[in-house]
Design a protein around this motif. Structure first.
Motif, short mmCIF file in Angstrom:
data_model
loop_
_atom_site.label_atom_id
_atom_site.label_comp_id
_atom_site.label_asym_id
_atom_site.label_seq_id
_atom_site.Cartn_x
_atom_site.Cartn_y
_atom_site.Cartn_z
N THR A 59 1.30 -0.88 -0.27
CA THR A 59 -0.53 -0.01 0.59
C THR A 59 1.05 1.13 0.24
O THR A 59 0.93 2.14 -0.22
N ASN A 60 1.86 1.25 1.00
CA ASN A 60 2.67 2.48 1.22
C ASN A 60 3.23 2.82 -0.75
O ASN A 60 3.98 3.85 -0.96
N HIS A 61 3.77 1.31 -1.06
CA HIS A 61 4.57 1.73 -2.85
C HIS A 61 3.72 2.88 -3.69
O HIS A 61 3.95 3.04 -4.48
N TYR A 62 2.36 1.82 -3.75
CA TYR A 62 1.55 2.53 -4.08
C TYR A 62 0.95 3.87 -4.48
O TYR A 62 0.54 4.48 -4.83
N TYR A 63 0.93 4.52 -2.41
CA TYR A 63 0.30 5.60 -2.68
C TYR A 63 1.59 6.41 -2.97
O TYR A 63 1.83 7.81 -3.46
N LEU A 64 2.77 5.79 -2.54
CA LEU A 64 4.32 7.01 -2.83
C LEU A 64 4.23 7.03 -3.91
O LEU A 64 4.61 8.29 -5.09
N THR A 65 3.82 5.67 -5.21
CA THR A 65 4.05 6.20 -6.43
C THR A 65 3.09 6.93 -7.17
O THR A 65 3.43 8.03 -7.73
N GLN A 66 2.02 6.94 -6.84
CA GLN A 66 1.27 8.15 -7.20
C GLN A 66 1.16 9.08 -6.62
O GLN A 66 1.39 10.16 -8.00
N LYS A 67 2.28 10.02 -5.54
CA LYS A 67 2.54 10.98 -4.98
C LYS A 67 3.32 11.11 -6.37
O LYS A 67 3.59 12.72 -6.08
N LYS A 68 4.17 11.20 -6.88
CA LYS A 68 5.30 11.49 -7.43
C LYS A 68 4.52 12.26 -9.12
O LYS A 68 5.94 12.42 -9.11
N LEU A 69 4.12 10.47 -9.25
CA LEU A 69 3.51 11.56 -10.93
C LEU A 69 2.96 12.66 -10.59
O LEU A 69 1.79 13.00 -9.99
#
Length: 753
Positions: A59-69
Motif C-alpha cells: 500500500t505504501n509503494h502504491y500511494y508513494l508512487t501515485q504521489k510522485k506522478l
C-alpha cells in the motif's frame, strides 16, 4: 500451520478497520516482532505480523508512487495492454508504464480524436493530463478506488491534443503483435450474429458488454456470479482436463503420474485464465487451484477447515490487497459454506430420489446462506435466487459451458465445423437468455437497507447451528433472530431524503417506505448514463417499488439524464417539468399537494429579467413534520433574490445549494434569509468547475451553516423524524477506512430541534 494461517486471516480482517496506512518505517518495529514470534514458535502472531508487513509495503509503494506522478501536464511512455474501447467522442486505453516513476503500474486514459490504427501492443509516448482515480460512493456500489488498487492503476486522465503552441506530441514508438487481442477479434466475428453473443463473450474472454436489460436480469436473477469468470469456470476446466487426461497416462510411478496429470490440467486452466485477461477473479481462482495441486502432488491431507484456511492465507500472502475486494470475501465465504455442506453430507446415498433430495438440500442451504451475505454486503437479495441457482447453475455447469469450451477450442484451432458448433452453443444458452430477459421485467429484488448487518450475521449463525446440531435451542435462537428482523422490516416507515452521489450532476430521492419522489435523475454524457448506472440501482437498493413522481428541474444533461428509462421501469410515475419537448409531462407551475402526509410545493420563478434555463428551474419545497426542505435546481443569485422578494416568509432547515455550489449562486443575503441548519451540495471530486466554490464555502462558514458535499461525503441520507434529523454520509463509513481521505466538511451530525 493452522494457527499461522488463522493469524493471516484475522490480521487481514482487522487491517480494513485501520484509520490510516501506517508509514513505511513501521517495518522497523514489525520485523523484530516477526522474528521474535518465529523464534518463540508463536505461529498466530507470526502469521498476523507477516501479513501486516506485506500489506504495509504494497500500500505504501502504491500511494508513494501515485504521489510522485505529477497531476499537471506531463509525458508518459507505455504499452497499450488491452483492446481500446471505442466511444462516440473518444477512445479509452489502459497504458502499462514501462519508463519513469510509475514503471510497472497502469494509467487509464481517454483520447479524443485517437488514430484509427490504435491497438493493443502499441508502445506510445503520450502528453497527458492526469488526476486521481475517484468514483462515486453509494451503498452497494462498486468501490472504484479499491478496484484501481487491485488492478495496479495509479491515475486516470486524458491525452492532450496537439496544437500549434503545444510542443508535446503523441508518438508511437513501436508495435508488437499480441495474441490475445487477435483471438478476441476472431471470437467476436464468430459470435457477432448470435443472440447469446454477450453471454458467450463473457464466458470465454471475460468481456461483459451487457445492455441495461441484461445487467438487470443478471442482478434480479442472482446469476451475476455465473457470468464472471471465476472459481466455478476455472474449476470446471481443471476437472474436465483431469477427466480427459485419464486414458493418456499409463505411468506406473504414482508421484510422476500425479505430477503430469495435475500439471496438464493446471496448464489448461491457466490458458483459460489468460484468455479471460487474467482478471482479478481468475487470478484468485488460479492461485487457489495451484495450492490444491501442490497439496495433491505432495499427497498431503487436510481437514476442510485447514484446507480453507490454507487457501485464504495463501491468496492473502500472494496479494495482500485482496483484503479490500468484496468479491474475494464473497468467494471465500462461498467456499467455506460449500466445505461445511460437504462435511455434513452422508458418505453414501442410495437411489435417485435420495440423490435428488441431497442435491436440492445442498443448493437450498447454499443459496440461503449466500442470500444472507448478499443482505450484509448489498442491502438486499433476489427472491428468484433459489430457482435460478437450482436450475441454471447445474444446467450451465454440466451442459452449456462444457459445450462452449469445446466450441472455443474448435474456433481457436480453426476446425471447419466450428460455425455449426457456435450455432449449437447459442441454442444451448438460449434458455438462460430467455430467463434473464424475463427476470429483468420482474420486481424480484427485496431490499432490506435498514437491517443491522450484525443481526443478519446472527441469523446466519443461528441457521448454521440448527443445521449442524438440529437442537431445539438452536431452532429457538433462529426464530428469535428472525422475529427481530421481521419487526425491523414491518416497522413504521420514516421519511428519508437521499442525495445520491452521481458525480457532477444531481439526483435527490424523497422516500417513505417503498414509495418515493425523484428530483432530477443524474447526468448523461455520450454513452454513459448515471440514471442507468447509479440511480436505478440506488432505487432498488433502498427498496423503492413505486416511484410516484419524477421532477426534472431544467433541460441540462447533468439533471435530465436518461429519464425515459425511469418511465420504462416505473410506468405509473408522473413526470413534472417545464422542458418544452417533453409532451407527456405536467408543467411545473404552483403545484401544491399532500404526499403521504408531507406538504409538497413545486413552482418556477417567472420574470422578465430571468432569461436563462437555469433560472427557470423547477423548485421543490417540502414540509415534513415541520422540517422544511428546499431544492433549488440551478438558479442564480438573481433568481434567489427574486424568490425572497416574491415569498418573503420562505425558510428552510435543509437547503440544496443551487448550481452545485457555483459562485454565481448561493447569494449571502439568500443564505442569511433562509438560515438553514444544513446545506447539501452535489458535485464530483476534482471537478473542473471547482464546485462548491471557495466564496460559497466562505459564506456558509460566516453564517455557521454546515455543508455536506457528495464529492467528499458520498451519498447523503437524512432520516427525518418529528424530533430530529439524523444525517449519514456514506463515504466515511465505507471500508476500508484507511482508503478514505480526511474530510473537513463532511461530518456526520445530529440536528435536533
Amino acid at each position: 500451520m493452522t494457527l499461522f494461517c488463522l493469524g493471516i486471516v484475522v490480521a487481514s480482517l482487522l487491517s480494513v478497520f485501520l484509520p490510516i496506512v501506517p508509514p513505511l518505517f513501521t517495518l522497523f518495529i514489525l520485523v523484530p516482532i516477526l522474528l521474535g514470534a518465529i523464534w518463540c514458535r508463536s505461529n498466530f502472531i507470526a502469521g498476523a505480523i507477516l501479513f501486516i508487513s506485506l500489506w504495509l509495503i504494497q500500500t505504501n509503494h502504491y500511494y508513494l508512487t501515485q504521489k510522485k506522478l505529477p497531476l499537471s501536464d506531463t509525458t508518459v511512455v507505455g504499452t497499450i495492454i488491452d483492446s481500446p474501447k471505442q466511444y462516440q467522442d473518444y477512445s479509452q486505453i489502459v497504458l502499462l508504464l514501462d519508463e519513469g516513476i510509475g514503471k510497472g503500474y497502469r494509467v487509464r486514459l481517454n483520447w479524443s480524436q485517437a488514430p484509427e490504427q490504435l491497438a493493443a501492443g502499441q508502445r506510445w509516448q503520450l502528453p497527458v493530463r492526469l488526476k486521481p482515480i475517484v468514483g462515486v460512493a453509494n451503498p452497494a456500489a462498486i468501490n472504484r478506488e479499491s478496484n484501481a488498487m487491485l488492478k495496479r492503476e495509479l491515475l486516470q486522465g486524458s491525452v492532450i491534443q496537439t496544437t500549434a503552441s503545444n510542443l508535446l506530441t503523441a508518438k508511437m514508438l513501436s508495435s508488437q503483435f499480441m495474441l490475445r487481442p487477435y483471438l478476441i477479434k476472431q471470437l467476436g466475428q464468430a459470435t457477432s450474429e448470435l443472440a447469446t453473443a454477450p453471454l458467450l463473450k463473457a464466458l470465454t474472454i471475460g468481456e461483459r458488454h451487457f445492455n441495461q436489460q441484461l445487467w438487470q436480469g443478471l442482478q434480479l436473477s442472482a446469476l451475476a456470479h455465473l457470468m464472471a469468470i471465476s472459481g466455478l469456470h476455472i474449476g470446471l476446466i481443471f476437472i474436465f482436463s483431469l477427466w480427459l487426461s485419464k486414458p493418456l497416462f499409463i505411468i506406473k510411478n504414482i508421484s510422476a503420474r500425479l505430477m503430469l496429470k495435475y500439471s496438464l490440467a493446471l496448464g489448461c486452466a491457466l490458458l483459460y485464465a489468460w484468455l479471460a485477461g487474467f482478471a482479478i477473479p481468475t487470478i484468485r481462482a488460479s492461485l487457489a487451484l495451484l495450492i490444491v495441486v501442490i497439496c495433491k502432488v505432495q499427497l498431503r491431507t487436510f481437514s476442510y477447515l485447514q484446507f480453507w484456511l490454507l487457501i485464504v492465507a495463501g491468496l492473502l500472502l500472494f496479494e495482500p490487497l485482496f483484503v479490500i475486494s468484496i468479491g474475494f470475501w464473497l468467494s471465500v465465504l462461498a467456499v467455506a459454506i460449500i466445505f461445511m455442506l460437504l462435511w455434513q453430507q452422508p458418505k453414501i446415498v442410495n437411489g435417485w430420489r435420495g440423490k435428488l433430495l441431497l442435491f436440492l438440500r445442498f443448493h437450498f442451504y447454499l443459496t440461503l446462506m449466500m442470500t444472507l451475505f448478499s443482505i450484509v454486503f448489498f442491502n438486499g437479495g433476489s427472491l428468484l435466487a433459489l430457482v435460478s441457482n437450482i436450475i441454471f447453475v447445474p444446467y450451465t455447469s454440466m451442459l452449456a459451458i462444457p459445450v462452449l469450451f469445446v466450441t472455443l477450442i474448435a474456433q481457436l484451432i480453426q476446425l471447419p465445423f466450428s460455425a455449426s458448433l457456435w450455432q449449437f452453443t447459442d441454442w444451448l444458452f438460449t434458455p438462460l437468455l430467455v430467463w434473464l430477459d424475463w427476470c429483468s421485467q420482474q420486481n424480484s429484488w427485496w431490499a432490506w437497507p435498514n437491517i443491522n448487518w450484525l443481526t443478519v450475521l446472527l441469523l446466519g449463525l443461528a441457521l448454521m447451528m440448527f443445521w449442524l446440531t438440529r437442537h431445539r435451542l438452536a431452532l429457538l435462537f433462529t426464530a428469535l433472530v428472525s422475529a427481530v428482523i421481521s419487526l425491523t422490516l414491518w416497522g413504521t416507515s420514516i421519511w428519508q431524503l437521499h442525495l445520491i452521489d452521481v458525480g457532477q450532476g444531481l439526483a435527490v430521492l424523497l422516500q417513505k417506505g417503498q414509495q418515493g419522489v425523484l428530483y432530477d435523475v443524474g447526468p448523461r454524457y455520450n454513452n454513459y448514463s448515471a440514471t442507468a448506472a447509479i440511480v436505478l440501482p440506488f432505487l432498488r437498493q433502498t427498496g423503492i417499488r413505486q416511484l410516484d413522481y419524477v421532477v426534472l428541474s431544467h433541460n441540462d444533461s447533468d439533471h435530465t439524464g436518461d429519464w425515459r428509462l425511469l418511465q420504462q421501469q416505473y410506468p405509473e410515475l408522473r413526470l413534472i417539468t417545464n422542458i418544452a419537448d417533453i409532451n407527456s409531462a405536467q408543467p411545473c407551475a404552483d403545484l401544491n399537494f399532500n404526499y403521504l402526509g408531507a406538504k409538497v410545493q413545486l413552482f418556477t420563478l417567472f420574470d422578465s429579467e430571468l432569461h436563462s434555463k437555469n433560472d427557470r428551474s423547477c423548485l421543490m419545497f417540502v414540509d415534513i413534520d415541520g422540517w422544511k426542505i428546499l431544492l433549488t435546481g440551478d438558479i442564480s443569485a438573481r433568481a434567489e433574490r427574486l424568490l425572497i422578494a416574491q415569498q418573503p416568509n420562505i425558510s428552510a432547515d435543509i437547503l440544496l445549494l443551487a448550481h452545485h455550489g457555483s459562485a454565481s449562486s448561493s447569494d449571502y443575503g439568500f443564505l442569511y434569509h433562509l438560515a438553514p441548519l444544513l446545506a447539501l451540495n452535489s458535485a464530483s471530486l476534482y471537478n473542473r468547475h471547482q464546485h462548491p466554490s471557495a466564496i460559497v464555502r466562505q459564506r456558509l462558514s460566516l453564517l455557521g451553516i454546515p455543508l455536506l458535499n457528495t464529492a467528499t461525503s458520498g451519498a447523503i441520507s437524512l432520516d427525518i423524524k418529528p424530533e430530529n434529523i439524523r444525517i449519514n454520509a456514506y463515504r466515511p463509513q465505507r471500508l476500508p477506512y484507511w482508503q478514505q481521505k480526511p474530510y473537513t466538511n463532511a461530518e456526520t451530525l445530529l440536528a435536533t430541534r
